[in-house]
Design a protein around this motif. Structure first.
Motif: not given
Length: 294
Positions: A133-159
């Motif tokens: 979840r994405v929340t504020d300091l009081d534990g209230q959920p934040i609607e409309g938050a953008t969670v941008d994610v990226w990682s390497d692949n199994a060989d240890g390289f990014y695209d």
């Protein structure tokens, strides 16, 4: 006025040459830089040969830089300076998610995907469900938050390191939270990998008896209107490089659980992001209210 240079008065001689109409912040930064740089040379009694080697090292560091590679940032990272600057500029109250280094492999405008979608497009690696979840300091959920994610692949390289080998947008995506503040996606359990070590920074690490490896991690950029952005990673708990990350990016609060499960995915990694209000936004709001009232 220190018109002439002496060993004892070197700092005063240099800083006395600064003009009268210099930006106050520039004057503060440069005066302090001169002070500490001269103190370093005096403390170690820097030899001419060492000075020559240092200039050559910096020259080679600049020469290897390109549009795809920034060796000076790599130098800053491996000396811990990048993490220090990040820490100074992202002090947060207890309970808020901590920042860490951004890294060089983020790409703007990754596809917005449905919750639960798979971001791993090359079919490699051990599948992992990332959720929380994405929340504020009081534990209230934040609607409309953008969670941008990226990682390497199994060989240890990014695209972006392997164009034409990995599919475009492999192990990348953006997810927008609903009223419950939840996010979820399927990626892979990340693997550790070395930073580029074929240049001056890699040679420096070798001379210092240091390895070039980063522990396995998933990158996150979490943004929401009215809140400070979070630039961070979550780290795989049992990774052997956690306590020796070559860029010092690991913080204890960012070591995430990776639970082995059975079913559609092999692993599950739950992690909640806690955001703090953006003081800049608060000031803008206050200014708007004040202006409207006047």
């Amino acid at each position: 006025m220190h018109a002439y240079f002496t060993e004892e008065g070197s700092v005063e001689a240099v800083n006395a040459r600064m003009g009268q109409n210099v930006s106050p912040r520039l004057a503060t930064v440069m005066a302090s830089l001169v002070k500490h740089l001269h103190a370093f040379a005096k403390e170690v009694e820097l030899t001419q040969a060492e000075w020559d080697y240092g200039i050559d090292f910096l020259t080679r560091t600049g020469q290897i830089c390109s549009g795809e590679r920034q060796e000076f940032i790599l130098l800053s990272d491996t000396l811990g300076l990048s993490m220090l600057v990040d820490a100074i500029n992202n002090r947060r109250p207890t309970g808020a998610t901590e920042n860490t280094v951004f890294g060089p492999f983020h790409v703007e405008d990754a596809p917005i995907r449905e919750h639960g979608a798979t971001i791993s497009l090359d079919g490699k690696g051990e599948s992992c469900l990332f959720e929380g979840r994405v929340t504020d300091l009081d534990g209230q959920p934040i609607e409309g938050a953008t969670v941008d994610v990226w990682s390497d692949n199994a060989d240890g390289f990014y695209d972006v390191q392997q164009p034409g080998i990995q599919p475009k947008w492999n192990n990348r995506g953006r997810f927008v939270t609903g009223p419950d503040g939840r996010y979820s996606f399927v990626g892979i359990k990340p693997v550790s990998y070395p930073i580029p070590d074929d240049g001056p920074v890699g040679q420096m690490l070798g001379h210092l008896g240091r390895h070039p490896y980063r522990p396995a991690h998933m990158h996150y950029l979490v943004t929401a209107p009215g809140f400070q952005k979070i630039v961070t990673h979550t780290f795989v708990g049992e990774d052997p490089y956690l306590e020796s990350d070559t860029v010092f990016g690991v913080k204890q609060t960012l070591v995430a659980p990776f639970e082995h499960i059975s079913g559609a995915t092999e692993w599950r990694s739950p992690f909640d992001f806690v955001m703090v209000p953006d003081a800049t936004e608060d000031h803008r709001l206050a200014d708007s209210i004040e202006h409207a009232a006047s």
